[in-house]
Structure formats: C-alpha cells, structure tokens
Design a protein around this motif. Structure first.
Motif, PDB file in Angstrom:
ATOM      1  N   LEU A   1       0.832  -1.206   0.000  1.00 56.80           N
ATOM      2  CA  LEU A   1       0.000   0.000   0.000  1.00 56.80           C
ATOM      3  C   LEU A   1       0.863   1.252   0.000  1.00 56.80           C
TER       4      LEU A   1
ATOM      5  N   VAL B   1       1.997   1.956  -3.489  1.00 56.65           N
ATOM      6  CA  VAL B   1       0.958   2.595  -4.298  1.00 56.65           C
ATOM      7  C   VAL B   1       0.911   4.086  -3.992  1.00 56.65           C
ATOM      8  N   GLU B   2       0.952   4.445  -2.701  1.00 49.02           N
ATOM      9  CA  GLU B   2       0.895   5.852  -2.317  1.00 49.02           C
ATOM     10  C   GLU B   2       2.083   6.635  -2.845  1.00 49.02           C
TER      11      GLU B   2
ATOM     12  N   ARG C   1      -5.762  10.211  -8.051  1.00 49.15           N
ATOM     13  CA  ARG C   1      -5.391   9.406  -6.894  1.00 49.15           C
ATOM     14  C   ARG C   1      -6.519   8.452  -6.508  1.00 49.15           C
ATOM     15  N   ARG C   2      -7.749   8.939  -6.535  1.00 51.47           N
ATOM     16  CA  ARG C   2      -8.879   8.101  -6.170  1.00 51.47           C
ATOM     17  C   ARG C   2      -9.024   6.935  -7.151  1.00 51.47           C
TER      18      ARG C   2
ATOM     19  N   ARG D   1      -6.157   4.439  -6.624  1.00 50.92           N
ATOM     20  CA  ARG D   1      -6.342   3.654  -5.404  1.00 50.92           C
ATOM     21  C   ARG D   1      -7.371   2.551  -5.607  1.00 50.92           C
ATOM     22  N   ARG D   2      -8.442   2.860  -6.314  1.00 50.12           N
ATOM     23  CA  ARG D   2      -9.455   1.826  -6.574  1.00 50.12           C
ATOM     24  C   ARG D   2      -8.888   0.678  -7.389  1.00 50.12           C
TER      25      ARG D   2
ATOM     26  N   ALA E   1      -4.951  -0.221  -4.965  1.00 46.88           N
ATOM     27  CA  ALA E   1      -4.919  -0.439  -3.521  1.00 46.88           C
ATOM     28  C   ALA E   1      -6.104  -1.245  -3.006  1.00 46.88           C
TER      29      ALA E   1
ATOM     30  N   ASN F   1      -9.347   6.293   3.679  1.00 47.75           N
ATOM     31  CA  ASN F   1      -8.242   6.979   3.007  1.00 47.75           C
ATOM     32  C   ASN F   1      -8.213   6.677   1.517  1.00 47.75           C
ATOM     33  N   PHE F   2      -8.689   5.498   1.134  1.00 50.32           N
ATOM     34  CA  PHE F   2      -8.601   5.091  -0.267  1.00 50.32           C
ATOM     35  C   PHE F   2      -9.856   5.446  -1.057  1.00 50.32           C
TER      36      PHE F   2
ATOM     37  N   PHE G   1      -2.439   9.082   3.122  1.00 50.79           N
ATOM     38  CA  PHE G   1      -2.287   7.715   3.598  1.00 50.79           C
ATOM     39  C   PHE G   1      -1.960   7.713   5.089  1.00 50.79           C
TER      40      PHE G   1
END
Length: 455
Positions: free
Chosen positions: A369, A372-373, A384-385, A388-389, A392, A433-434, A441
C-alpha cells in the motif's frame, strides 16, 4: 661504539613506547566508533517508535542519546584532528566503510566574500615578472558574522515658525512596544529564540548582559506579550484558512508548562491542525494552526473544531471519535480518517520483538500500500482516487480477511493479536483513506514547536 649501541637501544625503546601508545589510541578510537554506531542505531529505533506516538519519555531518551552521540563525535574529531606540530605523523585515515556526514556544497544564496591570495609578482625560480594565468583553486569556508546590537536614534526636530510662532514636529514613529526600547528586529529575535530555538528568556537576558546591555527577564517577558498581541490577528487568519479546508490533519503533543504558584511543571497539550494539499496538487496554501490547552480532555478538540465541516485525519483518540457520532437531530459534520502509520507501527513493534512471520507478512502487505501511495503522490485528487481503486483496493480486499484469520488463530491476550485487532477495529477509518482522493495515507507532520517551559 658503546654510546652508539646505547643510543640505538634507547631509540628502539622510545619507538616501542610510541607504538604501544598508538595501538592504545587506535583501540580507544575503534571503541568510540563502535559506540557511535550503536548510539546511531538506538537513535534510529527510537525515532521509528516516536512516529505516531505521543511519549514524553521517548522524547527524553532521544534527546539524551543525541547529547551522548554529540559528545562521542566531538571526542573522535579531537583525537583524529591533525596536530599543529609539523613533525607529528598524519592522522589516521577513516576507513572507507566508516559512515561520515557527506560534505554538501554551501547554499548559493549566501553572500560570497572573496579573499585573493597572491603568489607574488616575482618568479622565485628566475626572477621573471611576466605571468600567464593557468587557472585558480577556490576553497569556500563558511563563516559567521556575529550578531551585534545597535542603537537607532529617532530624532524629531521641533521647529517654530518665524512668521506666526506655530510649533511643528513630526509624529513619533510607530514602535512594536509603546514607550519601549526594542526595535522590530530585536523583538523578532527574542520570540524566535524562545519559541523556535528553545532558549528561555533568562538565558537571553544573560546573553544580552555579555554585550553590556542589562535587560531583565521580566522586561523580555513583557516584550513577548506585546509580540503575541501583534500576531494574534494573523493567527486568527491562519486558523480561518485551515478550518475552511475540506480535509485537515490533526495531532497533539505534550508540553511542559509552569504551574502557577508552586514552581512545579504540569503537562499541557499543543494541538496542531494542518492543511497541506500539495500531495494532490490542491489550490490551498499549506498552513498549520496551533492551539494550546492545559489538558487532553475531549472538549478541547470539540471547541477547536466547532466551526469545521469535513474530514479530519487523526489517530484513534476518543475525543475525535465523539465528533463523528451523529446526533438525534442531524448527521455528523466531521468524518474521521485514520492513519496507516499507527496501525503499521504496532505490527512493526511486534516484529522487532519477536520476529514473527505473521507480523512480517502483515508488514509486507501494508508495504505494498505504501508503494501505491508513493507512486500516486503529486497526482490530482481524482487521479489518486481512481488509482487507489485499481491498485490499492484489491490489496485491502485480501488484507482484511487475512488479518481476521490470523487474529482467530491467536489468543485474545497475545500482543500480536492485539496489534492486529488495533488495525481491524479501525478498519473503516483506514479504508476511508482510499475512497477519498484528497485524504492522505498517513497523518502529515508539521513538527509542532516544542517550547521551553522556563522563562
């Protein structure tokens, strides 16, 4: 011949004595270097433990190790410094694998003063006087110009009109302390020295006395009070800027303050509210707003965040949880997003103590994770959203049932089971957060000012 033999024997004895002294010095230096590395390792461990934890004891241990390490490094430098005696041997070279601070170039913004060292106008070999420049060697030395006090005399001539005898005079200049003596520069230096450098006012009074200026501690305290009055409107604007943001980070730090009347100290709290949208290219300027309270009651953040509506990223302090509970007449205006660094820290502590393969595997999964961040930092909130989907959320979908399975295998009293339980009981906050692209994060740190409690 007898004298020569005796002289040779005496020289050999001296040489053996010098070699023994050198061997002892090398052994002492090696021991000091080993101790330095041990202190550095302990310091790094304490700093990892400090992240995400409010512990005054840890702060004291870190400060003590810093001082011990400083003393050892100063002693090593003194032992290895070249002697001023031209006949002494060159100092022992540091091994290639020995850790040593890298010498960085001096910043370009510093003022440069050039000193030309001329080799002369006459050639020492032939007496010639005509030269061609081949180049030059430049050595930059960092120097400090000592701060000095000066007196600015504001002179306002008083004039009388020869025609009507009217008296005119310029208005008195605006000063930071009315009828006081400090100029803006001196007042700023006192405040910065106290709150940023941790230099109490009684020590500043002694420093000024060394320059022949007698200013009592009480007078300096009065100056600081005036400075606080001047910057209060600015602090209010910073607070309004922070509280207008949709997402803020918050944390609190213990701080010693004097208890009035008994000369003892008590533990207060410095609350930090931070807005920083740089990781997702937000438009708001980064800012930190600080609030002090004499304790850590839940009413403190409640009062501080009374006008805030949005997401707070914070630790698991119960005072924050109360802000996110819905009331009987309205839904909550504050949403709590947890910090992954806190969940990871408990697992990391268990791995350091037991080398548990379960803890190691949990750290490896959480590490994915973090990767990924790191890859999406600097992208917009929408990017970013979406990332993350895609990247993450699948990791999270595998991580939660795996943690639940491991907790079922462990005793309820097992410390590793408690560390896993800490992450699972706060799962909704950490997963949030994700879902939101603008939420970080982990909690972003603003390095709250740790002030001296003495004045």
């Amino acid at each position: 011949m007898i004298d020569a033999a005796g002289e040779i024997a005496e020289l050999r004895a001296r040489l053996a004595e010098r070699e023994a002294e050198l061997a002892a010095a090398r052994a002492e230096l090696t021991g000091a270097r080993i101790l330095i590395e041990q202190y550095k390792a302990q310091l790094a461990k304490l700093r990892r433990m400090q992240f995400g934890r409010s512990s005054e004891k840890l702060d004291r241990q870190i400060a003590q190790l810093e001082l011990m390490l400083e003393d050892l490094e100063e002693g090593e430098a003194a032992r290895t410094a070249p002697s001023l005696d031209a006949g002494s041997a060159a100092p022992e070279r540091r091994p290639r694998d020995q850790r040593h601070p890298v010498r960085r170039p001096l910043p370009e913004h510093l003022v440069r003063e050039e000193v030309i060292h001329s080799p002369g106008d006459v050639c020492p070999g032939c007496g010639g006087t005509h030269f061609s420049k081949l180049g030059e060697d430049v050595t930059e030395v960092l120097e400090k110009v000592p701060a000095r006090l000066k007196v600015i005399r504001h002179i306002r001539p008083k004039l009388s009109c020869r025609a009507c005898e009217a008296i005119i005079q310029a208005a008195a200049p605006d000063l930071p302390v009315e009828k006081g003596r400090p100029g803006p520069g001196l007042l700023a230096n006192v405040v910065v020295s106290k709150y940023l450098d941790g230099l109490p006012l009684y020590r500043q009074s002694a420093i000024l006395a060394r320059e022949g200026v007698a200013i009592e501690r009480a007078t300096l305290a009065d100056w600081v009070g005036h400075a606080a009055w001047w910057v209060a409107p600015l602090a209010g604007l910073i607070g309004a800027h922070v509280m207008a943001a949709p997402i803020i980070h918050t944390d609190d730090t213990p701080i010693k303050v004097l208890a009035p009347g008994n000369g003892q100290t008590r533990l207060g709290r410095l609350w930090t509210y931070l807005v920083d949208e740089r990781p997702w290219c937000g438009e708001r300027a980064p800012a930190a707003f600080y609030r002090f309270s004499p304790d850590r009651k839940g009413e403190r953040p409640r009062d501080h965040l009374a006008g805030f509506s949005g997401v707070i990223q914070a630790d698991a302090y119960t005072g924050y949880k109360a802000l996110t509970r819905p009331s009987s007449i309205a839904p909550p205006t504050i949403v709590h997003a947890a910090c992954w660094a806190h969940a990871r820290r408990h697992l990391y502590d268990q791995y350091e103590k037991t080398k548990s393969p379960i803890a190691e595997e949990a750290l490896r999964r959480i590490g994915r994770l973090y990767e990924v961040e790191a890859a999406i930092t600097g992208l917009s909130a929408d990017q970013r959203r979406n990332a993350r989907r895609q990247l993450a959320v699948p990791i999270l979908d595998d991580l939660k049932p795996w943690l639940e399975a491991q907790r079922q295998r462990l005793s309820a009293k097992n410390t590793l089971g408690k560390a896993i339980g800490y992450a699972l009981t706060r799962w909704d906050g950490t997963v949030r957060n994700f879902v939101l692209g603008g939420v970080g994060f982990t909690i972003r740190r603003s390095s709250p000012l740790r002030t001296a409690h003495r004045t």
